[in-house]
Write an enzyme that holds these catalytic residues in place. Sequence first.
Site, PDB file in Angstrom:
ATOM      1  N   ASP A 263       0.808  -1.223   0.000  1.00 33.16           N
ATOM      2  CA  ASP A 263       0.000   0.000   0.000  1.00 33.16           C
ATOM      3  C   ASP A 263       0.842   1.275   0.000  1.00 33.16           C
ATOM      4  O   ASP A 263       2.062   1.230   0.182  1.00 33.16           O
ATOM      5  CB  ASP A 263      -0.962  -0.011   1.194  1.00 33.16           C
TER       6      ASP A 263
ATOM      7  N   ASP B   8      -7.951  -3.255  13.687  1.00 30.26           N
ATOM      8  CA  ASP B   8      -9.311  -3.663  13.336  1.00 30.26           C
ATOM      9  C   ASP B   8      -9.310  -4.876  12.393  1.00 30.26           C
ATOM     10  O   ASP B   8     -10.319  -5.200  11.789  1.00 30.26           O
ATOM     11  CB  ASP B   8     -10.075  -2.490  12.698  1.00 30.26           C
TER      12      ASP B   8
ATOM     13  N   HIS C  39      -7.371  -5.217   9.664  1.00 30.01           N
ATOM     14  CA  HIS C  39      -7.053  -4.975   8.252  1.00 30.01           C
ATOM     15  C   HIS C  39      -5.714  -5.573   7.868  1.00 30.01           C
ATOM     16  O   HIS C  39      -4.808  -5.709   8.681  1.00 30.01           O
ATOM     17  CB  HIS C  39      -7.155  -3.483   7.889  1.00 30.01           C
TER      18      HIS C  39
ATOM     19  N   GLU D  15      -9.655  -2.427   4.802  1.00 29.28           N
ATOM     20  CA  GLU D  15     -10.394  -2.208   6.040  1.00 29.28           C
ATOM     21  C   GLU D  15     -11.631  -3.117   6.105  1.00 29.28           C
ATOM     22  O   GLU D  15     -12.076  -3.639   5.069  1.00 29.28           O
ATOM     23  CB  GLU D  15     -10.852  -0.745   6.106  1.00 29.28           C
TER      24      GLU D  15
END
Length: 251
Positions: A68, A138, A140, A145
């Site tokens: 990313d 979370d 990811h 996400e």
Amino acid sequence: MLQVVCKKDYEEASRAAADLIAAQILLKPDCKIGLATGSTPVGAYAELVRKYEAGELDFSKVTTANLDEYKGLPGTHDQSYRYFMDSNLFDHVNIDKSRTFVPNGVEEDAVKACKDYDELLDREIGAFDIQLLGIGGDGHIGFNEPADAFCVNTQCIKLEEQTIRDNARLFFNGNLDEVPKEAYTMGIGFIMRSRKILIMATGPKKRDIVEKAFCGPVTPWVPASILQLHPDVVLLGDEAAISEKVRALGK
Ligand code: GLP
């Protein structure tokens, strides 16, 4: 198959991760490696640099692609993921930098940026020999996400508040306002295509999400849970992050 490797602490986990990546390079000098950013792999990258300096590793034929990049940041920006990779690994080993790929953060046209990265991954990588991952608070992976479906292709993602807060720790000196709100991320489809996946989790803050991801249901609301379906995953962490319940899975 899931293999769970639980080391005493961050240093030992980092060394073990570097050993696995080094083994892949020794096995196949022209291998393709998927790389991750974040605080977790920093120790593993330092150990890979040490191995290179000791003459134990040759990166000259290795190709890498990163998961990313922040949208809007050029690779020269000291908070970009390209800069992170250069300063933590690429600048210190004999890798051919033209064979290291990161999504183009300065492409403003998100559709084009994502299409370009998917085409590049197909053309230059095909499938990774090994993909290194961290895990977000979370669940990811990359910047994929929680969502109501697993995202297959490279996408432009709006970052969750928790992710922006978590990343402000490492980037932008904790200044929330300066953390970009969007990022380009490799899709889960390409991550799952990797022949082997090495996911690292260290420290107490990762304990609950690791348990959710590996002991809970496979759901796009916990993106890392999809790894339960991959045939060759090594979950490598330390005692703080890997609970007894998770350890029992890999026995
Ligand atoms: C970022 C990265 C992820 C990384 C995650 C966890 O969101 N895009 O690839 O896994 O942070 O970061 P850390 O290792 O600092 O906990």
